[in-house]
Write an enzyme that holds these catalytic residues in place. Structure first.
Site, PDB file in Angstrom:
ATOM      1  N   ARG A   1      -6.729  -2.317  13.250  1.00  0.00           N
ATOM      2  CA  ARG A   1      -5.560  -2.823  13.985  1.00  0.00           C
ATOM      3  C   ARG A   1      -5.962  -4.020  14.851  1.00  0.00           C
ATOM      4  O   ARG A   1      -5.109  -4.772  15.310  1.00  0.00           O
ATOM      5  CB  ARG A   1      -4.962  -1.754  14.908  1.00  0.00           C
ATOM      6  CG  ARG A   1      -4.414  -0.473  14.287  1.00  0.00           C
ATOM      7  CD  ARG A   1      -3.518  -0.711  13.125  1.00  0.00           C
ATOM      8  NE  ARG A   1      -4.280  -0.703  11.883  1.00  0.00           N
ATOM      9  CZ  ARG A   1      -3.866  -1.236  10.743  1.00  0.00           C
ATOM     10  NH1 ARG A   1      -2.706  -1.849  10.670  1.00  0.00           N
ATOM     11  NH2 ARG A   1      -4.612  -1.175   9.647  1.00  0.00           N
TER      12      ARG A   1
ATOM     13  N   GLN B   1      -6.682   3.823   3.686  1.00  0.00           N
ATOM     14  CA  GLN B   1      -5.729   4.018   4.780  1.00  0.00           C
ATOM     15  C   GLN B   1      -4.789   5.193   4.518  1.00  0.00           C
ATOM     16  O   GLN B   1      -3.713   5.279   5.113  1.00  0.00           O
ATOM     17  CB  GLN B   1      -4.911   2.744   5.016  1.00  0.00           C
ATOM     18  CG  GLN B   1      -5.758   1.560   5.466  1.00  0.00           C
ATOM     19  CD  GLN B   1      -4.912   0.357   5.828  1.00  0.00           C
ATOM     20  OE1 GLN B   1      -4.243   0.318   6.854  1.00  0.00           O
ATOM     21  NE2 GLN B   1      -4.939  -0.652   4.961  1.00  0.00           N
TER      22      GLN B   1
ATOM     23  N   LYS C   1      -0.693  -8.073   2.125  1.00  0.00           N
ATOM     24  CA  LYS C   1       0.105  -7.403   1.098  1.00  0.00           C
ATOM     25  C   LYS C   1       1.606  -7.571   1.335  1.00  0.00           C
ATOM     26  O   LYS C   1       2.375  -7.659   0.375  1.00  0.00           O
ATOM     27  CB  LYS C   1      -0.246  -5.924   1.019  1.00  0.00           C
ATOM     28  CG  LYS C   1       0.079  -5.097   2.243  1.00  0.00           C
ATOM     29  CD  LYS C   1      -0.353  -3.656   2.037  1.00  0.00           C
ATOM     30  CE  LYS C   1      -0.094  -2.814   3.267  1.00  0.00           C
ATOM     31  NZ  LYS C   1       1.325  -2.714   3.638  1.00  0.00           N
ATOM     32  N   THR C   2       2.028  -7.650   2.605  1.00  0.00           N
ATOM     33  CA  THR C   2       3.456  -7.840   2.884  1.00  0.00           C
ATOM     34  C   THR C   2       3.925  -9.197   2.366  1.00  0.00           C
ATOM     35  O   THR C   2       4.994  -9.321   1.773  1.00  0.00           O
ATOM     36  CB  THR C   2       3.731  -7.720   4.396  1.00  0.00           C
ATOM     37  OG1 THR C   2       3.261  -6.464   4.864  1.00  0.00           O
ATOM     38  CG2 THR C   2       5.219  -7.841   4.680  1.00  0.00           C
TER      39      THR C   2
ATOM     40  N   ASP D   1       5.439  -0.049  -1.433  1.00  0.00           N
ATOM     41  CA  ASP D   1       4.428  -0.407  -0.443  1.00  0.00           C
ATOM     42  C   ASP D   1       3.761   0.871   0.077  1.00  0.00           C
ATOM     43  O   ASP D   1       4.333   1.962  -0.009  1.00  0.00           O
ATOM     44  CB  ASP D   1       5.100  -1.158   0.711  1.00  0.00           C
ATOM     45  CG  ASP D   1       4.103  -1.837   1.631  1.00  0.00           C
ATOM     46  OD1 ASP D   1       2.909  -1.902   1.281  1.00  0.00           O
ATOM     47  OD2 ASP D   1       4.522  -2.304   2.705  1.00  0.00           O
ATOM     48  N   GLU D   2       2.568   0.734   0.643  1.00  0.00           N
ATOM     49  CA  GLU D   2       1.819   1.878   1.192  1.00  0.00           C
ATOM     50  C   GLU D   2       1.791   3.042   0.200  1.00  0.00           C
ATOM     51  O   GLU D   2       2.019   4.204   0.553  1.00  0.00           O
ATOM     52  CB  GLU D   2       2.447   2.337   2.523  1.00  0.00           C
ATOM     53  CG  GLU D   2       2.578   1.263   3.573  1.00  0.00           C
ATOM     54  CD  GLU D   2       1.242   0.854   4.194  1.00  0.00           C
ATOM     55  OE1 GLU D   2       0.207   1.378   3.760  1.00  0.00           O
ATOM     56  OE2 GLU D   2       1.245   0.000   5.091  1.00  0.00           O
TER      57      GLU D   2
END
Length: 725
Positions: free
Chosen positions: A600, A251, A34-35, A220-221
């Site tokens: 992670r 998340q 996504k980044t 974002d997020e």
């Protein structure tokens, strides 16, 4: 300059990138790129759509994420510095620095109060209201944040929480706290959002300016936005509706601080013509790790259906271990890391040990020290929250924001200059009599009819602050900070010849380096902006994978990071999921937190739990976390029954090398020479005072200044008794 190559994106990412007009919701699974999508989309708008960089806004949730995006875009487009890329709080602060004068009672040099500043203010308020600090301060802080996250004033909050115990007292504290902030020209983190919302609501011309400026908005997020953040974003986007949000409801792990999962689930209702794209291809983890994550998260109900997949290799099996106690658990983790570093070519920076609770770090820290393995703790005590650093920051705030009386009273006798409590009380009374601020009265003490004894106490401080005020106006920021530290002689407060004192002096040097680095990177900035940058910093912003250290972190602190090898430890009911969560929505958030921990990991994943653990002040038998079964890792719950010698038995291999100490060694006959009140010295934490002794578990609790209470095993902790002279 790097070329924009859209072909590096997969089909779904390209579809999302090309939909530049109108609202877009991207549900992006962990590690799904996504980044890269966000960065490429912004570059696409500038290069191919010829949108001015100054008309683009990108909101991230950490300064680290913002800095990474800035760096990537600086290599792809011209004038990337004109793009607004920042966290919500930084964006709001920037808007308020320019416009807060339109709100009653604040000016543009306002201070931003950290959580510790907030705690200190609430302690003062509770004492003034004759309320027990221990009983009310922590709960009051939570109530105030809850109210602000929902954009509710004291009276509104009380109306909606009539049945809450002591709600009238908490509302009194809330009202007094807001008055305290206003008096000191200060805002806390939540106020940065509240005041921006208030500004947009009461000043439509200012809102219109930013609506016209930000033609394209990216968030974002998005799953971590709270109610007030979402309201601000909607206000900014409503005119042009070019809003692009990326998030993953799986998340959403910040419900405890107001994150509203319904924001992402309800986005389609708020923007009915929005287009939805789903990113399910994971580029980070192996198939084994993703299977574990998918098995877990499918147990949640409040989510949009998606299944992560990857073209990566199958990878090694996810490992799980049942150990007898926390000492064995820490030894297993340390020995495994040691083996992988020495035999498999890993670096220390490839490893993360993730915990649900920061209180569980102690045995891991001790084992890493024993193995001489470098590590850093995230989610613990922050550099800028240390006493000596807070003192210097308070001095700087006095000049940046003269109305910040709280900062003035913090340093009024630092270093000691004979100004006691009676003099401070007299100063407060005189400011009320003369209707001036404390700093104003100190600066101009000769102009008021004050007693000779009072002037004699205050005059040296007045002379010093007057000289520093002159230097503040004349010197560049870095030189002013150095002059302030020298002229206040603040080092003398900590130069006591001890290791602890030496560490504090080294921290002051590190602070100066921080100032130098900031102004080297931001030559046109001022001290107001520097103080803002360090107040809004988070643990994760300090993470640098170039530092070859093991990361020991809470799962919340590790959000947004990735590691080749991850250990998830403490996987027992009460610890992960945590004991206080019982209803289904809270348990779903705990499950999302476990999902974040699993995802992670890139190459290897280890999960550990113990049969008994010393936590919450006592040793308890443990039951496996339900998440182990949901992940498909453990089929049946293990027995919590311990063997007679379980406390000292070795339950795992030593991987071909000698452990640093022998767990089978009999130490129970060693006498306990510590009593409450004794001073002890620890190789890492310095001097501390023994608060309690537990002979049964052979543990002591020691209060270390700057580190708080630490529970230490007498037999293994690197401590010694300090003999009083």
């Amino acid at each position: 300059m790097d070329k924009l190559d859209i072909n590096k994106l997969n089909n779904e990412q390209q579809l999302a990138l090309h939909n530049t007009e109108g609202p877009v919701l991207v549900t992006a699974g962990a590690g799904s790129g996504k980044t890269r999508l966000l960065t490429y989309r912004i570059a696409h708008l500038i290069i191919n759509k010829e949108i001015s960089p100054s008309n683009i806004l990108a909101i991230t949730f950490t300064n680290k994420a913002a800095d990474e995006m800035k760096q990537r875009l600086s290599n792809m487009v011209e004038d990337s510095d004109k793009i607004w890329i920042s966290t919500f709080h930084s964006m709001c602060s920037k808007i308020l620095r320019k416009n807060i004068k339109n709100l009653d009672g604040f000016d543009t040099n306002f201070s931003i109060y950290s959580d510790s500043d907030k705690d200190k203010a609430l302690k003062t308020i509770c004492e003034k209201l004759n309320l027990n600090v221990e009983d009310y301060k922590t709960n009051a802080s939570s109530h105030i944040s809850n109210a602000k996250n929902e954009n509710l004033g004291p009276w509104e909050y009380q109306c909606l929480n009539q049945t809450t115990n002591d709600i009238d007292k908490y509302v009194k504290i809330y009202s007094a706290y807001q008055a305290y902030l206003k008096k000191n020209n200060a805002l806390d983190f939540d106020d940065l959002l509240i005041k921006t919302f208030e500004l947009f609501k009461t000043c439509p011309d200012i809102l219109n300016y930013y609506q016209n400026k930000f033609l394209y908005i990216h968030v974002d997020e998005f799953q971590d936005t709270n109610t007030i953040q979402y309201q601000i974003v909607k206000m900014l986007a409503m005119k042009n509706k070019n809003i692009f949000v990326v998030g993953d409801e799986d998340q959403c792990i910040y419900g405890w601080r107001g994150a509203n999962i319904n924001n992402i689930l309800s986005f389609k209702k708020d923007f009915p013509d929005c287009k939805i794209f789903k990113l399910e291809q994971n580029y980070r983890s192996t198939k084994q790790i993703l299977t574990t994550a998918n098995n877990l998260i499918k147990n949640n109900v409040s989510r949009l259906e998606k299944v992560l997949w990857t073209a990566n290799s199958e990878g090694v099996k996810v490992e799980e271990r049942l150990l007898n106690n926390e000492t064995e658990e820490a030894e297993y983790v340390a020995s495994t890391i040691y083996s992988l570093v020495n035999n498999n070519g890993y670096k220390f920076s490839d490893f993360a040990v993730l915990l649900r609770l920061n209180a569980l770090t102690r045995p891991f820290e001790e084992r890493f020290l024993s193995y001489n393995m470098p590590y850093v703790v995230f989610g613990g005590f922050k550099f800028f929250e240390r006493q000596e650093i807070k003192d210097i920051i308070a001095y700087l705030r006095v000049f940046v924001n003269p109305q910040d009386s709280a900062s003035l009273f913090r340093i009024i006798n630092v270093p000691k200059r004979g100004i006691g409590e009676s003099t401070i009380n007299q100063l407060v009374e005189l400011t009320e009599v003369h209707n001036v601020s404390p700093l104003n009265l100190i600066f101009n003490c000769d102009e008021y009819m004050l007693s000779d004894s009072f002037i004699n106490k205050i005059k040296p401080l007045s002379t010093m602050l007057t000289e520093l005020q002159r230097l503040y106006k004349e010197l560049p920021p870095v030189e002013f900070v150095k002059s302030l530290i020298n002229k206040t002689n603040i080092r003398s407060s900590y130069d006591n010849g001890t290791d602890e004192g030496l560490n504090k002096l080294l921290n002051i040097d590190s602070f100066i380096s921080s100032v130098e680095e900031y102004f080297e990177a931001n030559p046109n900035s001022n001290l107001v902006e520097y103080l803002e940058s360090i107040t809004l910093i988070s643990d994760i912003d300090n993470y640098d994978d170039k530092n070859n250290v093991i990361s020991l972190a809470t799962v919340h602190s590790a959000k947004g990071l990735e590691f080749k090898v991850v250990f998830i430890v403490g996987l027992e009911e009460k610890n992960f999921p945590i004991i206080r969560y019982n209803d289904s929505s809270d348990m779903e958030e705990e499950r999302r937190l476990m999902y974040v921990a699993i995802t992670r990991a890139k190459e290897r994943l280890y999960m550990t739990r113990v049969r008994s653990r010393f936590v919450y002040g006592k040793r308890d038998y443990c039951v496996d976390s339900r998440f182990l079964k949901e992940c498909g890792i453990v089929k049946e719950k293990s027995s919590p029954i311990l063997s007679n010698n379980s406390q000292t038995s070795q339950a795992f291999p030593t991987y071909g090398f000698k452990a640093s100490f022998n767990l089978n060694k009999e130490v129970k006959n060693k006498s306990i020479n510590y009593t409450v009140g004794d001073k002890v010295e620890h190789t890492k934490y310095g001097i501390g005072v023994v608060k309690s002794v537990d002979s049964a578990s052979r543990c002591i609790v020691v209060d270390f200044e700057g580190f708080g209470n630490k529970t230490l095993f007498i037999d293994y902790a690197p401590i010694k008794l300090v003999q009083e002279e």
